[in-house]
Enzyme design. Sequence first.
Site, PDB file in Angstrom:
ATOM      1  N   SER A 196       0.891  -0.717  -0.223  1.00 41.56           N
ATOM      2  CA  SER A 196       0.099  -0.284   0.089  1.00 41.56           C
ATOM      3  C   SER A 196       1.043   1.410  -0.905  1.00 41.56           C
ATOM      4  O   SER A 196       1.937   1.074   0.844  1.00 41.56           O
ATOM      5  CB  SER A 196      -1.185  -0.380   1.409  1.00 41.56           C
ATOM      6  OG  SER A 196      -1.630   1.734   0.921  1.00 41.56           O
TER       7      SER A 196
ATOM      8  N   TYR B  23      -0.427  -0.507  10.762  1.00 43.05           N
ATOM      9  CA  TYR B  23      -0.438  -0.790   8.962  1.00 43.05           C
ATOM     10  C   TYR B  23       0.133  -0.466   8.209  1.00 43.05           C
ATOM     11  O   TYR B  23       0.524  -0.734   7.187  1.00 43.05           O
ATOM     12  CB  TYR B  23      -1.987  -0.195   8.844  1.00 43.05           C
ATOM     13  CG  TYR B  23      -2.452  -0.730   7.019  1.00 43.05           C
ATOM     14  CD1 TYR B  23      -2.961  -2.020   6.912  1.00 43.05           C
ATOM     15  CD2 TYR B  23      -2.966   0.525   6.074  1.00 43.05           C
ATOM     16  CE1 TYR B  23      -3.324  -2.265   5.735  1.00 43.05           C
ATOM     17  CE2 TYR B  23      -3.241  -0.145   5.255  1.00 43.05           C
ATOM     18  CZ  TYR B  23      -3.499  -1.454   4.938  1.00 43.05           C
ATOM     19  OH  TYR B  23      -3.706  -2.273   3.770  1.00 43.05           O
TER      20      TYR B  23
END
Length: 270
Positions: A138, A151
Amino acid sequence: MLPTVLITGASSGIGATYAERFARRGHDLILVARDKSRLENVAARLRAESNVAVDVLPADLTRPAALSALETRLRDDVRIGILINNAGMPQAGSFVDQTAEGIERLITLNTTALTRLAAAIAPRFAQSGHGAIVNIGSVVGFAPEFGMSIYGATKAFVLFLSQGLNVELSPKGVYVQAVLPASTGTELWERAGIDVNTLPEVMDVGELVDAALVGFDRRELVTIPPLHVSGRWDALEGARQGLMSDLRQAHAAERYRSPVRAGAATSLTL
């Protein structure tokens, strides 16, 4: 004969879309996710649409027994020639909102499971001289400002791991790709307690996977579908390489030297 593709997190979103795209290309599939009924629905549709074989493996990859069983399948099933490491979970809330159990589960799925699955299949790929490992990261891994510290850290790990695997495995004929999406229209946001409609720009999941597959076909190491100016990544990589060349390790940099008292002798030199 085309290699079988094993896809984790394949019941919806990016994983299900990868399954659809590879089925259209004629690949047999092995689909992995927790939700058996949703997996079966995806599998049935793809069998009918593309006339490919689709195996379903329900598994919670945060559970040691399930992860171990999948590792065995990756090691032993020589039909598997492509691994799509897509399974992952978001971070709900800020760092101070996290529980020990939630942190453990997020890190286990986003980093430990991904790494162990790659490690299970890499020796067979290296021995045969072919195979591909695709790790879904990501752009949040670049952006601590987004406030998704855990995350984002897991996704920074995915990028680093992919780059390291490329160094080790590409000379042996194994292709490694890191795919770094930005905001994409999947169920991830709902699971994180975020209304996707409040986000300013969200990419369609089909467009995301199609772009990632262009990078796959080109054998890119890092594919960032939302990055319109490719030179930005080149500049970042160039700066990183320049930084490495400047790391002279025998002495601390001058700015970190202790202040010298007036009149004291010193022989500190670089």
